[in-house]
Scaffold this active site. Structure first.
Site, PDB file in Angstrom:
ATOM      1  N   ARG A   1       0.797  -1.229   0.000  1.00  0.00           N
ATOM      2  CA  ARG A   1       0.000   0.000   0.000  1.00  0.00           C
ATOM      3  C   ARG A   1       0.833   1.285   0.000  1.00  0.00           C
ATOM      4  O   ARG A   1       0.299   2.380  -0.151  1.00  0.00           O
ATOM      5  CB  ARG A   1      -0.957  -0.001   1.209  1.00  0.00           C
TER       6      ARG A   1
ATOM      7  N   GLY B   1      -5.515  -8.765  15.750  1.00  0.00           N
ATOM      8  CA  GLY B   1      -5.692  -9.955  16.573  1.00  0.00           C
ATOM      9  C   GLY B   1      -6.257  -9.517  17.918  1.00  0.00           C
ATOM     10  O   GLY B   1      -5.843  -8.494  18.470  1.00  0.00           O
TER      11      GLY B   1
ATOM     12  N   GLU C   1      -6.847 -14.053  15.603  1.00  0.00           N
ATOM     13  CA  GLU C   1      -6.795 -13.090  14.500  1.00  0.00           C
ATOM     14  C   GLU C   1      -8.208 -12.702  14.068  1.00  0.00           C
ATOM     15  O   GLU C   1      -9.131 -13.518  14.128  1.00  0.00           O
ATOM     16  CB  GLU C   1      -6.034 -13.685  13.311  1.00  0.00           C
TER      17      GLU C   1
ATOM     18  N   ASN D   1      -3.926  -7.133  19.988  1.00  0.00           N
ATOM     19  CA  ASN D   1      -2.525  -7.498  20.047  1.00  0.00           C
ATOM     20  C   ASN D   1      -1.709  -6.504  19.221  1.00  0.00           C
ATOM     21  O   ASN D   1      -2.002  -6.266  18.058  1.00  0.00           O
ATOM     22  CB  ASN D   1      -2.381  -8.917  19.469  1.00  0.00           C
TER      23      ASN D   1
ATOM     24  N   ASN E   1       1.156   1.795   7.031  1.00  0.00           N
ATOM     25  CA  ASN E   1       0.768   0.982   5.877  1.00  0.00           C
ATOM     26  C   ASN E   1       0.766   1.755   4.571  1.00  0.00           C
ATOM     27  O   ASN E   1       0.924   1.176   3.514  1.00  0.00           O
ATOM     28  CB  ASN E   1      -0.612   0.358   6.111  1.00  0.00           C
TER      29      ASN E   1
ATOM     30  N   LYS F   1      33.395  26.958   2.166  1.00  0.00           N
ATOM     31  CA  LYS F   1      33.646  25.526   2.063  1.00  0.00           C
ATOM     32  C   LYS F   1      35.081  25.282   2.471  1.00  0.00           C
ATOM     33  O   LYS F   1      35.966  26.002   1.998  1.00  0.00           O
ATOM     34  CB  LYS F   1      33.417  25.036   0.638  1.00  0.00           C
TER      35      LYS F   1
ATOM     36  N   ALA G   1      32.712  43.047  -0.063  1.00  0.00           N
ATOM     37  CA  ALA G   1      31.639  42.473  -0.871  1.00  0.00           C
ATOM     38  C   ALA G   1      32.181  41.915  -2.176  1.00  0.00           C
ATOM     39  O   ALA G   1      33.052  42.507  -2.802  1.00  0.00           O
ATOM     40  CB  ALA G   1      30.595  43.544  -1.163  1.00  0.00           C
TER      41      ALA G   1
HETATM   42  C1  UD1 Z   1      -0.175  -9.067  13.217  1.00  0.00           C
HETATM   43  C2  UD1 Z   1      -0.677  -9.982  14.336  1.00  0.00           C
HETATM   44  C3  UD1 Z   1      -1.959  -9.400  14.948  1.00  0.00           C
HETATM   45  C4  UD1 Z   1      -1.707  -7.994  15.447  1.00  0.00           C
HETATM   46  C5  UD1 Z   1      -1.117  -7.144  14.320  1.00  0.00           C
HETATM   47  C6  UD1 Z   1      -0.682  -5.799  14.882  1.00  0.00           C
HETATM   48  C7  UD1 Z   1      -0.046 -12.215  13.606  1.00  0.00           C
HETATM   49  C8  UD1 Z   1      -0.509 -13.500  13.022  1.00  0.00           C
HETATM   50  N1  UD1 Z   1      -0.953 -11.280  13.775  1.00  0.00           N
HETATM   51  O1  UD1 Z   1      -1.179  -9.076  12.235  1.00  0.00           O
HETATM   52  O2  UD1 Z   1      -2.379 -10.222  16.011  1.00  0.00           O
HETATM   53  O3  UD1 Z   1      -2.901  -7.453  15.915  1.00  0.00           O
HETATM   54  O4  UD1 Z   1       0.045  -7.762  13.756  1.00  0.00           O
HETATM   55  O5  UD1 Z   1      -0.245  -5.005  13.825  1.00  0.00           O
HETATM   56  O6  UD1 Z   1       1.110 -12.106  13.913  1.00  0.00           O
HETATM   57  N2  UD1 Z   1       6.038  -9.885   8.350  1.00  0.00           N
HETATM   58  C9  UD1 Z   1       7.179 -10.489   7.909  1.00  0.00           C
HETATM   59  N3  UD1 Z   1       7.122 -11.723   7.344  1.00  0.00           N
HETATM   60  C10 UD1 Z   1       5.957 -12.396   7.190  1.00  0.00           C
HETATM   61  C11 UD1 Z   1       4.778 -11.766   7.658  1.00  0.00           C
HETATM   62  C12 UD1 Z   1       4.845 -10.535   8.232  1.00  0.00           C
HETATM   63  O7  UD1 Z   1       8.268  -9.912   8.035  1.00  0.00           O
HETATM   64  O8  UD1 Z   1       5.985 -13.508   6.666  1.00  0.00           O
HETATM   65  C13 UD1 Z   1       6.099  -8.562   8.978  1.00  0.00           C
HETATM   66  C14 UD1 Z   1       5.346  -7.545   8.140  1.00  0.00           C
HETATM   67  O9  UD1 Z   1       6.194  -6.901   7.211  1.00  0.00           O
HETATM   68  C15 UD1 Z   1       4.836  -6.586   9.180  1.00  0.00           C
HETATM   69  C16 UD1 Z   1       4.663  -7.443  10.433  1.00  0.00           C
HETATM   70  O10 UD1 Z   1       5.466  -8.581  10.219  1.00  0.00           O
HETATM   71  O11 UD1 Z   1       5.769  -5.568   9.487  1.00  0.00           O
HETATM   72  C17 UD1 Z   1       3.222  -7.787  10.684  1.00  0.00           C
HETATM   73  O12 UD1 Z   1       2.743  -8.603   9.642  1.00  0.00           O
HETATM   74  P1  UD1 Z   1       1.269  -8.567   9.109  1.00  0.00           P
HETATM   75  O13 UD1 Z   1       1.106  -9.652   8.133  1.00  0.00           O
HETATM   76  O14 UD1 Z   1       0.921  -7.197   8.705  1.00  0.00           O
HETATM   77  O15 UD1 Z   1       0.444  -8.971  10.405  1.00  0.00           O
HETATM   78  P2  UD1 Z   1      -0.995  -8.484  10.747  1.00  0.00           P
HETATM   79  O16 UD1 Z   1      -1.949  -9.150   9.860  1.00  0.00           O
HETATM   80  O17 UD1 Z   1      -1.023  -7.023  10.822  1.00  0.00           O
HETATM   81 CA    CA Z   2      -0.148  -5.241   9.834  1.00  0.00          CA
END
Ligand code: UD1
Ligand code: CA
Length: 459
Positions: free
Chosen positions: A9, A138, A152, A167, A223, A347, A376
């Site tokens: 996004r 979550g 979730e 969470n 985001n 400089k 000047a």
């Molecule tokens: C996650 C939590 C959710 C919480 C929310 C808060 C889980 C399953 N859920 O959901 O409970 O309320 O964060 O924002 O953990 N990322 C990786 N690799 C991956 C997946 C994610 O590096 O394979 C990173 C993403 O870039 C991001 C962060 O982890 O920075 C969160 O991932 P995202 O998939 O956005 O989790 P949410 O669905 O927001």
């Molecule tokens: Ca997220």
């Protein structure tokens, strides 16, 4: 610290965590907090644009104990954390799990998380946030008041959806439990992902799960670019308020752009639309006029920087007067009470106490003594098209307006250069150099010329 996400996004070619917020990439903020807490190692888990993200983080934290981990495919937050296991081999303390796109999290909140972990005495503690609209997050499900699990949004029952305690995705986990539990997590959920949140239920079976309630502004991620700007605004306000509480006057805190970690002395006044960027140190009683931009510069006590001046890697001594519209480029070093005025560019210039260059001047590759007066339009011709050369002025030198100093060249103590001179040879102490063609005066010349012109027309 999870940094593997693409950030679709953001609609950008750049990885999300590299988008800047007050001069630093997003992920620099949580990383800095972890270092402030005394983390023995920080493991950024990278994936999307892994090498760019790693390069940028290393450049911002050249001395930090970093170990990078690669998550090849984004299979969920549990999989992302698992990617860090090898990098943390042998670490048997706690593991703090952070997101690279949550820049406003405060150190105090992380400290409270660690304390909650201690107080609960279990294997895990988490940060929660209460949200009026918890859609997408979550939910923290409690039983008898105790944290039992996280569900979730997409997996919630209607009753669970009504829960507003969410969470935040930030945890403190005992390492031994973490790696063992991660191995058991399976992608059996609405999204078919490895959910890190499954850890919470496993931890609750082993002992009480600690929880810290944090303000939603702190746990908010980024985001898209609207959220990026909104987080930047909060950070800016936080930084500016801290400076004001410490005795700095900021005329318009909404437009003063002060990066994190900048030192400013008491009774200093910061004007509207001033930017103070990385590595800048400002003393006491300094005035920084509207629209000035200072990067990696040091300004000593009592100096006045008038509006729209730009300083980069400059050192400015006490009680100097700079600007308006001065430009101090790298390796400018001013002693006390130096005056540089409008459209003066410096400089690699060392300028001694009380010397003045008040108008339209370029001083590059110059060593200038104390008490000099530079007229000047003076220009150091420091570049011959191939090499740069030094101009040296002793103390008490006077350079008349519109002079050129063709380097390498020296003017000794008390030397005097007449206006309009092109100085190509050294000027000994106490001597005058002047290179103007002698002035010619022809009395009555104008009328005579007019008469000649009239004749031509008539003829
Ligand atoms: C996650 C939590 C959710 C919480 C929310 C808060 C889980 C399953 N859920 O959901 O409970 O309320 O964060 O924002 O953990 N990322 C990786 N690799 C991956 C997946 C994610 O590096 O394979 C990173 C993403 O870039 C991001 C962060 O982890 O920075 C969160 O991932 P995202 O998939 O956005 O989790 P949410 O669905 O927001
Ligand atoms: Ca997220």
């Amino acid at each position: 610290m999870l940094c593997a996400g693409k950030g679709t996004r953001m609609k950008s070619e750049k990885a999300k965590v590299l988008h800047p917020i007050l001069g630093r990439p997003l992920c620099a903020y949580p990383l800095k907090r972890a270092l402030e807490l005394g983390a023995t190692h920080v493991v950024p888990v990278v994936g999307h644009q892994a090498s760019e993200v790693e390069k940028s983080i290393r450049a911002h934290f050249p001395d930090a104990p970093l170990r990078f981990a690669l998550q090849k495919e984004q299979r969920g937050t549990a999989d992302a954390v698992k990617a860090a296991e090898d990098a943390l081999k042998g670490h048997d303390g706690r593991v703090l799990i952070l997101y690279g796109d949550v820049p406003l999290l405060r150190k105090e909140t992380l400290q409270a998380l660690l304390s909650a972990h201690d107080a609960a005495g279990g294997v895990l503690a988490l940060v929660s946030t209460t949200l009026e609209d918890p859609t997408g997050y979550g939910r923290v499900i409690r039983e008898g008041g105790k944290v039992a699990r996280i569900v979730e949004h997409k997996d919630c029952t209607p009753e669970q959806r009504a829960v507003k305690e969410c969470n935040a995705g930030i945890y403190s986990v005992d390492a031994a439990f973490l790696w063992k539990a991660l191995a058991e997590i399976k992608p059996v959920n609405a999204q078919g992902e490895y959910y890190l949140t499954d850890l919470v239920e496993m931890a609750a079976r082993q002992g009480p799960v600690g929880a810290v309630d944090a303000d939603a502004t702190e746990t908010a991620g980024v985001n898209d670019k609207v959220e990026l700007a909104a987080r930047a605004r909060v950070l800016q306000q936080r930084i500016n308020e801290a400076h004001m509480r410490a005795g700095v006057s900021i005329q318009d805190p909404a437009t003063a752009y002060i990066e994190e970690g900048i030192t400013i002395g008491t009774d200093t006044e910061v004007g509207p639309s001033v930017s103070l960027m990385a590595g800048t140190v400002i003393g006491k009683n300094v005035t920084i006029g509207q629209g000035s931009v200072l990067t990696a510069s040091h300004v000593a006590d009592g100096t006045h920087i008038k509006p729209y001046s730009v300083l980069e890697e400059a050192r400015v001594g006490e009680r100097c007067i700079i600007g308006p519209f001065s430009r101090l480029r790298p390796a400018t070093e001013l002693a006390e009470e130096v005056h540089l005025g409008n459209f003066v560019e410096t400089k690699k210039a060392r300028i001694g106490k009380g010397s003045k260059a008040n108008h339209l001047t370029y001083l590059g590759d110059a060593n200038i003594g104390a008490g000099c007066n530079i007229g000047a339009g003076t220009i150091t011709c420091n570049y011959d098209g191939v090499n740069k050369h030094l101009t040296e002025l002793g103390d008490g030198v006077f350079i008349g307006s519109d002079s050129q100093l063709v380097a390498p060249v020296k003017v000794g103590d008390g030397g005097y250069v007449g206006a309009g001179t092109t100085v190509t040879k050294n000027v000994p102490p106490g001597s005058l150099a002047v290179s103007r063609a002698p002035q010619v005066v022809k009395e009555g010349w104008v009328a005579a010329k007019k008469a000649r012109q009239t004749k031509v027309k008539a003829g």
